[in-house]
Write an enzyme that holds these catalytic residues in place. Structure first.
Site, PDB file in Angstrom:
ATOM      1  N   HIS A 112       0.826  -1.206   0.000  1.00  0.00           N
ATOM      2  CA  HIS A 112       0.000   0.000   0.000  1.00  0.00           C
ATOM      3  C   HIS A 112       0.860   1.254   0.000  1.00  0.00           C
ATOM      4  O   HIS A 112       2.044   1.211   0.322  1.00  0.00           O
ATOM      5  CB  HIS A 112      -0.980   0.033   1.183  1.00  0.00           C
ATOM      6  CG  HIS A 112      -0.354   0.123   2.528  1.00  0.00           C
ATOM      7  ND1 HIS A 112      -0.068  -0.990   3.293  1.00  0.00           N
ATOM      8  CD2 HIS A 112       0.045   1.184   3.287  1.00  0.00           C
ATOM      9  CE1 HIS A 112       0.467  -0.625   4.448  1.00  0.00           C
ATOM     10  NE2 HIS A 112       0.559   0.704   4.458  1.00  0.00           N
ATOM     11  N   GLU A 134       7.688   0.957   5.108  1.00  0.00           N
ATOM     12  CA  GLU A 134       7.124  -0.058   5.992  1.00  0.00           C
ATOM     13  C   GLU A 134       7.318  -1.401   5.334  1.00  0.00           C
ATOM     14  O   GLU A 134       7.122  -1.548   4.113  1.00  0.00           O
ATOM     15  CB  GLU A 134       5.634   0.198   6.211  1.00  0.00           C
ATOM     16  CG  GLU A 134       4.968  -0.835   7.105  1.00  0.00           C
ATOM     17  CD  GLU A 134       3.466  -0.617   7.277  1.00  0.00           C
ATOM     18  OE1 GLU A 134       2.895  -1.239   8.180  1.00  0.00           O
ATOM     19  OE2 GLU A 134       2.856   0.174   6.527  1.00  0.00           O
ATOM     20  N   HIS A 178       4.059   7.129   3.683  1.00  0.00           N
ATOM     21  CA  HIS A 178       4.984   6.010   3.528  1.00  0.00           C
ATOM     22  C   HIS A 178       4.511   5.048   2.452  1.00  0.00           C
ATOM     23  O   HIS A 178       3.371   5.113   2.004  1.00  0.00           O
ATOM     24  CB  HIS A 178       5.200   5.261   4.854  1.00  0.00           C
ATOM     25  CG  HIS A 178       4.008   4.509   5.363  1.00  0.00           C
ATOM     26  ND1 HIS A 178       3.091   5.056   6.239  1.00  0.00           N
ATOM     27  CD2 HIS A 178       3.589   3.234   5.147  1.00  0.00           C
ATOM     28  CE1 HIS A 178       2.169   4.161   6.532  1.00  0.00           C
ATOM     29  NE2 HIS A 178       2.455   3.042   5.876  1.00  0.00           N
TER      30      HIS A 178
END
Length: 134
Positions: A7, A130, A79
């Site tokens: 994502h 991440e 992010h």
């Protein structure tokens, strides 16, 4: 080592308005808000055919998103999240190459119920990364 893009996270100053914009203007499938107290955020996932968009909104005064929104009052990309098969092996490899893992270095459970780690943006061209174990 990294797999697919899981994502892209966007910090937003108004979660309801942002969700409605994706739903109405873009015709996207928008999930329900979910609080993630361990991460200090409320998230909404937008399902796309090839990935997801994660809308981030501060949950409480200590939210890490508060500082981001102070610097970027209109919101913005916060992010990117990449999938990995083994988060501990990925962490150890990255640390051996000089990358900094944020926090204690131990994975936390993320919004998808899977272990996640964050990597320092200064080590990745200014982008907070991440990693999520799949």
């Amino acid at each position: 080592m990294i797999g697919r893009l899981n994502h892209v996270a966007i910090a937003v100053p108004d979660l309801e308005a942002a969700s409605e914009q994706y739903r109405s203007a873009l015709g996207a499938k928008v999930g329900e808000p979910q609080d993630e107290p361990d991460h200090g955020v409320t998230v909404v996932f937008i399902e796309l055919p090839n990935t997801k968009i994660e809308l981030l909104y501060p949950l409480g005064d200590d939210s890490p998103i508060n500082g981001f929104l102070e610097k970027n009052p209109s919101g913005g990309i916060h992010h990117v999240c990449y999938e990995v098969d083994d988060i501990l092996a990925a962490r150890d490899h990255l640390k051996a190459t000089g990358a900094r893992v944020l926090g204690s270095g131990d994975p936390k459970i993320g919004a998808h119920g899977k272990p996640v780690l964050f990597l320092h943006p200064k080590d990745f061209n200014g982008c907070l990364v991440e990693l999520e174990q799949v």
